[in-house]
Design a protein around this motif. Structure first.
Motif, PDB file in Angstrom:
ATOM      1  N   GLN A 150      40.602  50.785  25.604  1.00 32.90           N
ATOM      2  CA  GLN A 150      41.079  49.481  26.049  1.00 32.90           C
ATOM      3  C   GLN A 150      42.592  49.471  26.238  1.00 32.90           C
ATOM      4  O   GLN A 150      43.120  48.883  27.190  1.00 32.90           O
ATOM      5  N   VAL A 151      43.302  50.129  25.322  1.00 28.71           N
ATOM      6  CA  VAL A 151      44.771  50.187  25.401  1.00 28.71           C
ATOM      7  C   VAL A 151      45.204  50.938  26.652  1.00 28.71           C
ATOM      8  O   VAL A 151      46.119  50.509  27.369  1.00 28.71           O
ATOM      9  N   VAL A 152      44.552  52.049  26.950  1.00 28.72           N
ATOM     10  CA  VAL A 152      44.895  52.810  28.153  1.00 28.72           C
ATOM     11  C   VAL A 152      44.609  51.982  29.404  1.00 28.72           C
ATOM     12  O   VAL A 152      45.400  51.979  30.361  1.00 28.72           O
ATOM     13  N   GLU A 153      43.515  51.250  29.400  1.00 23.23           N
ATOM     14  CA  GLU A 153      43.186  50.406  30.553  1.00 23.23           C
ATOM     15  C   GLU A 153      44.243  49.330  30.761  1.00 23.23           C
ATOM     16  O   GLU A 153      44.655  49.054  31.901  1.00 23.23           O
ATOM     17  N   ARG A 154      44.705  48.708  29.669  1.00 25.62           N
ATOM     18  CA  ARG A 154      45.751  47.687  29.785  1.00 25.62           C
ATOM     19  C   ARG A 154      47.069  48.309  30.254  1.00 25.62           C
ATOM     20  O   ARG A 154      47.795  47.719  31.056  1.00 25.62           O
ATOM     21  N   ALA A 155      47.363  49.497  29.721  1.00 22.44           N
ATOM     22  CA  ALA A 155      48.580  50.182  30.138  1.00 22.44           C
ATOM     23  C   ALA A 155      48.531  50.524  31.627  1.00 22.44           C
ATOM     24  O   ALA A 155      49.527  50.397  32.344  1.00 22.44           O
ATOM     25  N   ARG A 156      47.357  50.927  32.103  1.00 22.33           N
ATOM     26  CA  ARG A 156      47.216  51.272  33.513  1.00 22.33           C
ATOM     27  C   ARG A 156      47.356  50.024  34.390  1.00 22.33           C
ATOM     28  O   ARG A 156      47.973  50.071  35.462  1.00 22.33           O
ATOM     29  N   ALA A 157      46.814  48.919  33.935  1.00 20.04           N
ATOM     30  CA  ALA A 157      46.936  47.675  34.692  1.00 20.04           C
ATOM     31  C   ALA A 157      48.384  47.201  34.750  1.00 20.04           C
ATOM     32  O   ALA A 157      48.807  46.585  35.738  1.00 20.04           O
ATOM     33  N   LYS A 158      49.146  47.489  33.724  1.00 22.93           N
ATOM     34  CA  LYS A 158      50.540  47.047  33.650  1.00 22.93           C
ATOM     35  C   LYS A 158      51.485  47.974  34.403  1.00 22.93           C
ATOM     36  O   LYS A 158      52.576  47.561  34.825  1.00 22.93           O
ATOM     37  N   GLN A 159      51.086  49.215  34.605  1.00 15.80           N
ATOM     38  CA  GLN A 159      52.029  50.246  35.051  1.00 15.80           C
ATOM     39  C   GLN A 159      52.665  49.947  36.407  1.00 15.80           C
ATOM     40  O   GLN A 159      53.881  50.115  36.578  1.00 15.80           O
ATOM     41  N   LYS A 160      51.903  49.498  37.385  1.00 16.89           N
ATOM     42  CA  LYS A 160      52.481  49.256  38.710  1.00 16.89           C
ATOM     43  C   LYS A 160      53.512  48.142  38.664  1.00 16.89           C
ATOM     44  O   LYS A 160      54.553  48.201  39.338  1.00 16.89           O
ATOM     45  N   GLU A 161      53.240  47.135  37.862  1.00 18.99           N
ATOM     46  CA  GLU A 161      54.209  46.045  37.716  1.00 18.99           C
ATOM     47  C   GLU A 161      55.492  46.569  37.070  1.00 18.99           C
ATOM     48  O   GLU A 161      56.600  46.224  37.494  1.00 18.99           O
ATOM     49  N   TRP A 162      55.339  47.409  36.052  1.00 20.63           N
ATOM     50  CA  TRP A 162      56.521  47.962  35.394  1.00 20.63           C
ATOM     51  C   TRP A 162      57.278  48.890  36.339  1.00 20.63           C
ATOM     52  O   TRP A 162      58.522  48.863  36.382  1.00 20.63           O
ATOM     53  N   GLU A 179      61.667  43.238  21.170  1.00 23.34           N
ATOM     54  CA  GLU A 179      62.837  42.363  21.000  1.00 23.34           C
ATOM     55  C   GLU A 179      63.879  42.623  22.087  1.00 23.34           C
ATOM     56  O   GLU A 179      64.592  41.709  22.519  1.00 23.34           O
ATOM     57  N   ALA A 180      63.958  43.861  22.540  1.00 27.27           N
ATOM     58  CA  ALA A 180      64.904  44.214  23.599  1.00 27.27           C
ATOM     59  C   ALA A 180      64.463  43.711  24.969  1.00 27.27           C
ATOM     60  O   ALA A 180      65.238  43.752  25.927  1.00 27.27           O
ATOM     61  N   GLY A 181      63.204  43.246  25.066  1.00 28.34           N
ATOM     62  CA  GLY A 181      62.714  42.703  26.324  1.00 28.34           C
ATOM     63  C   GLY A 181      61.703  43.563  27.047  1.00 28.34           C
ATOM     64  O   GLY A 181      61.328  43.260  28.188  1.00 28.34           O
ATOM     65  N   LEU A 182      61.226  44.629  26.408  1.00 30.66           N
ATOM     66  CA  LEU A 182      60.211  45.454  27.053  1.00 30.66           C
ATOM     67  C   LEU A 182      58.911  44.667  27.151  1.00 30.66           C
ATOM     68  O   LEU A 182      58.412  44.160  26.147  1.00 30.66           O
ATOM     69  N   PRO A 183      58.324  44.549  28.330  1.00 32.41           N
ATOM     70  CA  PRO A 183      57.108  43.750  28.487  1.00 32.41           C
ATOM     71  C   PRO A 183      55.923  44.312  27.697  1.00 32.41           C
ATOM     72  O   PRO A 183      55.843  45.510  27.410  1.00 32.41           O
ATOM     73  N   LYS A 184      55.021  43.436  27.380  1.00 33.75           N
ATOM     74  CA  LYS A 184      53.794  43.797  26.678  1.00 33.75           C
ATOM     75  C   LYS A 184      53.020  44.850  27.471  1.00 33.75           C
ATOM     76  O   LYS A 184      52.966  44.811  28.698  1.00 33.75           O
ATOM     77  N   ASP A 185      52.444  45.799  26.756  1.00 32.32           N
ATOM     78  CA  ASP A 185      51.593  46.861  27.298  1.00 32.32           C
ATOM     79  C   ASP A 185      52.359  47.980  28.003  1.00 32.32           C
ATOM     80  O   ASP A 185      51.752  48.915  28.518  1.00 32.32           O
ATOM     81  N   VAL A 186      53.694  47.924  28.005  1.00 35.86           N
ATOM     82  CA  VAL A 186      54.460  49.058  28.523  1.00 35.86           C
ATOM     83  C   VAL A 186      54.509  50.162  27.476  1.00 35.86           C
ATOM     84  O   VAL A 186      54.415  51.344  27.799  1.00 35.86           O
ATOM     85  N   LEU A 187      54.644  49.782  26.216  1.00 37.04           N
ATOM     86  CA  LEU A 187      54.579  50.733  25.105  1.00 37.04           C
ATOM     87  C   LEU A 187      53.621  50.175  24.067  1.00 37.04           C
ATOM     88  O   LEU A 187      53.834  49.082  23.544  1.00 37.04           O
TER      89      LEU A 187
END
Length: 501
Positions: A37-49, A185-193
């Motif tokens: 599930q985490v990899v799927e969310r990361a993949r969904a987020k990747q293009k936006e990032w 806290e630095a502003g990295l969006p959710k699911d990037v890391l």
């Protein structure tokens, strides 16, 4: 805010300080379903990032840099409490993490900008090489440097436009979990890391089977298996693996200046460092002075637990590892090795402490002669020439790090012949490791790929060549006979040989 994960394994893990057995904390221990599930969310987020401007990624990374320094003492405490290392070794981690964040924050924009490439027909052809993120990067990190070998590897991957799923070692998950909070806290969006503690059998395998690039630090045996799996999937793989790192003491060494640096090279982080020294070759001209001085220096080390800065060496990671270190030494002694100092457990200090150990006369059939101990043990051989030292240093299946102590001119000449990814002169490992602009990695069975340097970021990208033809086609202009066009190209090549280089 940090990502909340569903705990499909329905278990938690308790983290204990190996120095004294006290409980550091507890965290969820996830399974393969959550990892997927985490990899799927990361993949969904990747293009936006990836679409986030590099200048914005840079700002986030520099804010993270500042937060690491602001929370330095807290991070030092967490690293020490779950790992057992001394404070100066923990500080090396914080320093590296901040330096890596700063270096790649400023370097990323240039590295990710398209490169102009040489072409067959200048002016008529315009070619550039673009660098696109690979997608989802999986990182499987070890316990010995829970900040450096987890988060510092994630930094260039994130700046390159990838999302990262990180599996920390089960002994030391608290450090990377806290670092992920600082990133948020630095502003990295959710699911990037996303940091996901769990077993290698479940979470680790889920990453190997699903991510687009795998970064691993650990043993050569495990690295070879993971590389084979990555190869089956035709995904990129980078691994920093084992080492049996040599140190050469030259005939012209300044003994008094060298001994403390050599000691640090051998016993930093209790020897639980892939680039620490495990074998030493001392030139006979200085052996009678160097060896006793080195042994005395080792015997002055302060061993202990706690957060005091004056402690020279801390605990081993576990009882099992302490047993392994003891077995290596006992095997060598049984086969004829001499203990110059150490060679024993230190139960009066804590359950997993082992004395810094120097061995002499180690026979070739002793296990530790060639196998990696990964503990506070070094053996010394006396050699009759620098050529003999080089031959012995290279006589190994490993090639991660090497060190030379002596006059610069002598050491530089020796360095040219050593089969190792990094060679440090008058330093054990810190000079090479802290040179973040230079590649760091292993030859032979010590690894594939590199961290640090430009390649440490570009390995997390795919190159795309975009070639635009203008003015005239490669095959020649319309109406011109092919034979005449071929003659023109031949003449251009002949007369332009020394111009268009």
């Amino acid at each position: 805010m940090t990502t909340r994960l569903h705990n499909d394994s329905d278990t938690t893990i308790t983290i204990k300080n190996p120095a004294d057995g006290t409980i550091v904390g507890t965290t969820n221990y996830y399974g393969a379903e959550t990892a997927t599930q985490v990899v799927e969310r990361a993949r969904a987020k990747q293009k936006e990032w990836a679409a986030t401007p590099i200048k914005e990624r840079k700002k986030i990374m520099l804010r993270y840099h500042d937060l690491v320094l602001k929370h330095q003492n807290e991070l030092l405490d967490i690293i020490q409490d779950e790992n057992g290392k001394n404070r100066r070794a923990a500080f090396e981690e914080v320093l590296d993490n901040a330096l890596t964040a700063r270096h790649y924050a400023y370097r990323a924009e240039k590295l990710l900008s398209p490169d102009r490439a040489k072409v067959a027909l200048p002016i008529a052809t315009k070619t550039q090489v673009q660098h696109a993120p690979v997608g989802v990067v999986g990182i499987i990190a070890p316990w010995n440097y829970p900040l450096v070998l987890a988060i510092s590897d994630a930094i260039p991957a994130i700046l390159a436009g990838n999302t990262v799923v990180l599996k920390p070692d089960s002994n030391t998950p608290m450090t990377s979990l806290r670092a992920a909070e600082l990133f948020a806290e630095a502003g990295l969006p959710k699911d990037v890391l996303t940091v996901i503690p769990g077993s290698g059998r479940e979470v680790g395998q889920a990453l190997v089977e699903q991510v687009d690039y795998l970064m691993f630090t650990g043993s050569s045996a495990t690295g070879a298996k993971l590389a084979a799996q990555a190869g089956e999937r035709l995904i990129g793989f980078s691994g920093e693996l084992g080492g049996k790192n040599p140190l050469i003491v030259t005939s012209d060494v300044d003994v008094d200046k060298a001994v403390s640096g050599v000691r640090h090279a051998c016993f930093s982080n209790t020897g639980q460092l892939c680039i620490s020294i495990e074998r030493m070759y001392v030139h006979r001209d200085v052996a009678d002075r160097f060896i006793p001085a080195f042994v005395r220096c080792v015997e002055k080390m302060k061993i202990g637990a706690g957060h005091d800065w004056d402690i020279d060496m801390g605990s081993l990671i576990s009882a099992d590892h302490a047993d392994t270190v003891a077995e290596f030494v006992e095997d060598a002694v049984a086969k004829g090795a001499t203990v110059a100092t150490g060679g024993k457990r230190l139960p009066n200090i804590g359950p997993n402490f082992y004395a810094p150990t120097v061995l002499l006369n180690v026979p070739e059939d002793a296990r530790l002669y060639r196998e990696e101990v990964f503990g506070p043990v070094v053996y010394i051989e006396v050699v009759d020439s620098h050529e003999e030292a080089i031959a012995k240093a290279n006589d190994t299946e490993y090639g991660l790090n090497a060190s030379i102590f002596g006059k610069s001119s002598t050491a530089q000449e020796i360095a040219r012949h050593l089969e190792a990814g990094t060679v440090n002169i008058n330093e054990g490992y810190s000079a090479g490791w802290s040179s973040i602009g230079a590649p760091m990695g292993g030859w032979k069975r010590s690894g594939v790929g590199r961290r640090h340097g430009d390649g440490g970021l570009l390995k997390y990208t795919e190159s795309r060549t975009v070639a635009e033809q203008r003015i005239v086609p490669i095959g020649g202009p319309e109406g011109l006979a092919p034979e005449k066009w071929a003659g023109l190209l031949t003449a251009a090549l002949k007369y332009g040989r020394d111009i268009l280089r």
